[in-house]
Write an enzyme that holds these catalytic residues in place. Structure first.
Site, short mmCIF file in Angstrom:
data_model
loop_
_atom_site.label_atom_id
_atom_site.label_comp_id
_atom_site.label_asym_id
_atom_site.label_seq_id
_atom_site.Cartn_x
_atom_site.Cartn_y
_atom_site.Cartn_z
N HIS C 132 0.86 -1.17 0.00
CA HIS C 132 0.00 0.00 0.00
C HIS C 132 0.91 1.23 0.00
O HIS C 132 2.00 1.20 0.57
CB HIS C 132 -0.84 -0.05 1.28
CG HIS C 132 -1.92 0.99 1.38
ND1 HIS C 132 -1.68 2.27 1.77
CD2 HIS C 132 -3.26 0.91 1.16
CE1 HIS C 132 -2.81 2.95 1.80
NE2 HIS C 132 -3.79 2.16 1.43
N ASP C 209 3.05 -4.57 8.02
CA ASP C 209 1.79 -3.85 7.87
C ASP C 209 0.66 -4.87 7.95
O ASP C 209 0.42 -5.63 7.01
CB ASP C 209 1.78 -3.13 6.52
CG ASP C 209 0.47 -2.41 6.24
OD1 ASP C 209 -0.43 -2.47 7.10
OD2 ASP C 209 0.36 -1.78 5.18
N GLN C 212 -4.51 -5.31 6.67
CA GLN C 212 -5.49 -6.24 6.12
C GLN C 212 -5.47 -7.58 6.84
O GLN C 212 -6.40 -8.38 6.68
CB GLN C 212 -5.23 -6.46 4.61
CG GLN C 212 -5.41 -5.21 3.76
CD GLN C 212 -6.86 -4.74 3.67
OE1 GLN C 212 -7.80 -5.48 3.95
NE2 GLN C 212 -7.03 -3.47 3.29
N LYS C 239 -10.62 -0.63 10.04
CA LYS C 239 -10.79 -1.88 9.28
C LYS C 239 -11.11 -3.06 10.19
O LYS C 239 -11.38 -4.16 9.70
CB LYS C 239 -9.53 -2.18 8.45
CG LYS C 239 -9.26 -1.13 7.36
CD LYS C 239 -8.25 -1.60 6.33
CE LYS C 239 -7.47 -0.46 5.72
NZ LYS C 239 -8.02 0.06 4.47
N CYS C 379 -4.72 2.51 -3.75
CA CYS C 379 -3.48 2.93 -3.10
C CYS C 379 -2.38 1.89 -3.27
O CYS C 379 -1.57 1.67 -2.37
CB CYS C 379 -3.69 3.22 -1.62
SG CYS C 379 -4.81 4.58 -1.32
#
Ligand SMILES: Cc1ncc(COP(=O)(O)O)c(C=O)c1O
Ligand SMILES: Cc1ncc(COP(=O)(O)O)c(C=O)c1O
Lengths: 423, 151, 423, 151
Positions: C132, C209, C212, C239, C379
């Site tokens: 991202h 990261d 997700q 999220k 993104c």
């Protein structure tokens, strides 16, 4: 009768659900800590709930109906905030997470700026001794990192800026002048127009911390003569009856457009290749990642609420309460107010000492009677050091504060004295 | 007409297919590259002016566009409308188009000025798509400004 | 019957008020944009409302009862988040404004670090082509500023990391390896343990990261062998069914303690003098200014809600929906999924192309039928460039997604083809 | 007893006034400076150990404290309790005190171990004040660690 109170004070109070709360022992809440954070009217809470329950979606990137609704709500909030401070352009309004981030943003992008905007060795950044830590530490970091010199205005015994050294402090070496509009500890209102004019004469950038001003003073940037209009003004959402998690940075468009990005990612880009990226224009350049969407919605409702009550009226109300409080505090033996003693020269935060009782102990006794004040250094250690104290007790009022609450404070202070057997 | 049909009018789908004046050509005084950062749609656009001042003629607009049917048809419609006009005539069209696109579907456009471009009234109602329609028009404005700066 | 769906799916859906909404033309909402932002259960909204209506106060600094309640609520949220990811210590959990800020925080403090932690000329920072933008731009800025080299893992045609160059990329020059756990565009699940082990062998810092991953994979940091446990893991509140305005940075305590502050001000200090300040320990050092208080309360309720439903069950549900969606998508002529084609290797975000129709136009037609998906570059421009496309359409499911919603998507895609007369 | 009275027990107010063992003295092996960042309360504290290992004696603890009645009385009570004990005896007291202060008023402290310090049970109930009571105790622990490192 006290002159200047909000005519609909009882109605205004009904807008704030928390004011009906009782505390331990069934005592009603007397909230005098609004300079720390303000309470929220129902309309702000409802706006947030409605957004979360009916319109929640990410913004900008989402093409679908919820996305369009959410984007519209977010951008309308920007319009509302722009109107609240009379911003010359709505694109100059940048949402941050709080006032502290906004100030750090400015200091950081100046650190990374190219050319003459970047303060370097031989240059000077000027702050004041009455700043909140959030308007001190970022400039300490900037000057440590760039080799520029950090200098500051001292304070008079009355708690005003000592302007006697202004010519020494603001000269052609000065690149940035950063100061608070209203002190969160002393209450002092600073001469924004005068200082800005001085700084602009020599081409310095003026950064004003309006965290305590925005809640209680009408601000109309577009109406200010350009020479007297600061280049950057910041404030924080939670002190203007909005939620936490959002702050505001207004900056002169042509200045912001010359500055490099602060945080990278999300919608702040124009295009991204693995090697290198280019960046979007303002305001998006400075809004990396998913912004505080529901918080913007809440903040929009908040500044609309304040505007509906009327900033002039709020200012008058705060003034009346402050005057009444200063009188009341003067009646308590051994109590010394730190900062201006006249309501005209100050905002609604009043810090004081009480001989023989430590601020923590005062706050504790007050709390047992439902009176919520702040004790400590209020994130203004240097200002405390200037007055030779390590901490103080602070009462701070807002549009919902009543004279009866001030009476309750004064009673509780007298009780504190007898509880600790002083005097 | 459903919202969808009013967005995707035949004129628009037709232009999206035909892409009038597409491709980059010489000569030109300015070339710009615009991106819609939200979705990545891109256009590279060149203008060629003949003459100086407001009476100069828009002799050519050539472009290379990557994007949805709204953004590509907007480029096609625009070039078809503007090529051959004087700068000031072209500006009247551009201003009318901008007014319509910012009007949220409430603005009554002048059909004589906009011709085929009135079909974008349906787009103006969808805030998320307005940027698609404007991409090449903004690029044109930018290119003209630069061409004039350089001369 | 589809195996693995949440047994109480109908009940779960009732927890999310927005799912009852209808859109233009009275069509029901089919929300398939959860990788962009998730919807919020009532319990999260209620926790926030209760806080604002009854417990609102600033934290840490406030000694009064509301202050104590608010502080307790905020710090309990830290405990809940720590439990959610199995953090070895709750003080290693830092609240940021979103995942993007968390990633920028790490890149910034490494830029300002002293000694060997700071990447410099000759050193290397490694990322991947599927990141991202928020995990690309901060590292571009870092390497531009420090003179270190930026390198990256490419991708295989199937959308996996191309690990064939691992020895070249991760060697003794490598200081930082930053990558996503689950790709937001390709859906790919990356081998966190393996990459971390490699990076740790040569002493590099690993930043993951998990924006997700956190919504859909059970994470238990304490249970990971130390050699395979990343040094920093970040995710974002909105999220994981929490509010906007809050993100999470977990970092190994002894690493964080060696790093300089990020933003200055508020409670991140130990003491402040005009000349110089000293800083608090973690987590406060990295939480300048008033933190996202009501957002933390909401996030605490959110992760508690997810834990109550059960992350294993959510994972199974996502898997079942993803498998069903992959089948459905394969049935649409001219539709090409970008990324792994098998549910086992991926998360619930599925990006695809449809011959002859631009993603925007697909999303528009879908939206007219209530189906909310994302169109654009998500993104992740470099990942799109890698697959030779400029944009794509993405559906993303979550714990409230039903097979019937996938059916609605597939129907709408077929309708899109006929609407644009392709095939 | 009201909450307020259980916080400000006579023992505590008495110690806050008397400030046993206050003032900085020589000799010492370690000096530390601790701050409560929230409110600015400060303590400078020195320890002087006699001997080595767990059987060393806490020969002196001297301090200079700026703070509320809870934090200053905690310093006074602590020094009164710990001076003259062996390190391991002192540690038993410290652990018991920490357990009580972190117990939110639920922990049943051993009065024989804590003596006057049991008065801080009322403080343990008020999360906002726990840090005040712990300031000098944490400083003591830190100082002992440093004194041992340096030897
Ligand atoms: C993989 C990944 N990383 C980072 C982010 C950034 O999250 P945020 O926008 O909340 O900062 C996202 C989501 O947008 C994402 O999907
Ligand atoms: C004058 C002043 N500046 C800055 C701040 C910082 O605001 P925040 O904590 O919301 O960043 C405050 C309030 O705490 C303040 O009173």
């Amino acid at each position: 009768m006290i002159q200047g109170l909000l005519p609909d004070l009882a109605v205004v109070r009904k807008d704030f659900p928390i004011l009906e709360r009782t505390l331990a022992g069934g005592v009603p809440l007397v909230y005098l800590d609004s300079a720390n954070t303000s309470q929220k009217p129902q309309v702000v809470i409802d706006a947030m709930v409605d957004h979360l329950e009916r319109h929640n979606a990410n913004i900008a990137r989402a093409m679908h109906q919820l996305g369009a609704e959410s984007t519209a709500a977010f951008e309308e909030a920007r319009d509302k905030v722009a109107a609240f401070i009379g911003a010359p352009s709505r694109d100059e309004v940048i949402f941050t997470k709080n006032a502290s981030e906004a100030l750090n943003l400015v200091a950081n992008v100046l650190t990374w700026a190219e050319g003459s905007l970047r303060p370097g060795p031989g240059d000077r950044v000027v702050i004041t001794e009455m700043e909140h830590h959030s308007n001190i530490v970022p400039w300490q970091l900037l000057t440590q990192r760039t080799g520029a010199e950090l200098a500051w205005f001292g304070l008079t015994d009355e708690g005003h800026l000592d302007l006697s050294r202004v010519d020494e402090l603001i000269d052609e070496r000065t690149k940035v002048v950063a100061f608070t509009w209203v002190s969160n500890m002393l209450g002092t209102i600073n001469p924004v127009a005068e200082l800005t004019r001085r700084a602009h004469e020599i081409g310095a950038i003026v950064v004003v911390d309006a965290s305590q001003a925005a809640p209680q003073l009408p601000i109309d940037l577009a109406a200010m003569p350009e020479a007297e209009r600061p280049d950057v003004v910041v404030f924080t959402g939670h002190k203007v009856v909005g939620p936490t998690g959002i702050g505001v940075l207004w900056g002169r468009g042509d200045l912001l457009s010359q500055l490099p990005p602060f945080l990278g990612g999300g919608e702040m880009i124009e295009t991204v290749r693995m090697e290198r990226s280019t960046y979007a224009g303002i305001p998006h350049r400075f809004e990396a990642g998913t912004p505080p969407i529901v918080e913007a919605v809440g903040l929009g409702a908040a500044v609309e609420y304040l505007a509906a009550v009327g900033l002039e009226d709020i200012r008058r109300h705060e003034h009346a309460i402050t005057e009444y409080a200063l009188e009341g505090l003067a009646s308590v033996p051994g109590l010394h107010v730190i900062g201006p003693k006249v309501a005209e020269e100050r905002g609604g935060a009043i810090s004081f000492e009480l001989d023989g009782v430590h601020p923590h102990d005062i706050a504790q006794v007050l709390d047992s009677r439902g009176v919520a004040v702040r004790a400590g250094h209020h994130c203004a250690k240097p200002a405390h050091a200037r007055f030779g104290v390590q901490s103080s007790t602070r009462m701070s009022s807002y549009l919902y504060t009543t004279p009866a609450e001030i009476d309750a404070l004064i009673d509780a202070l007298n009780y504190t004295r007898s509880y600790f057997k002083v005097g | 007409m459903s919202d969808l049909d009013s967005l995707y009018q035949d004129v628009i789908l037709d232009h999206a297919k035909r892409k009038l004046n597409a491709g980059l050509r010489e000569p030109f005084e300015a070339e710009v590259h615009h991106v819609n950062p939200t979705c990545g749609d891109e256009v590279t656009l060149r203008v060629h002016l003949d003459g100086e001042g407001p009476d100069a003629t828009v002799a050519d607009i050539s472009y290379d566009a990557l994007g949805c049917s709204i953004s590509t048809s907007a480029a096609s419609v625009m070039t078809d409308l503007l090529i051959g006009r004087t700068l000031s005539e072209a500006d009247t069209v551009v201003q009318e188009f901008l007014a319509m696109m910012r009007g949220k579907g409430q603005y009554e456009p002048d059909e004589d000025v906009l011709e085929d471009a009135v079909a974008f009234q349906g787009t103006a109602r969808l805030s998320a798509r307005v940027k698609c329609a404007l991409l090449s028009w903004m690029a044109y404005q930018d290119a003209v400004t630069r061409a004039q700066e350089d001369s």
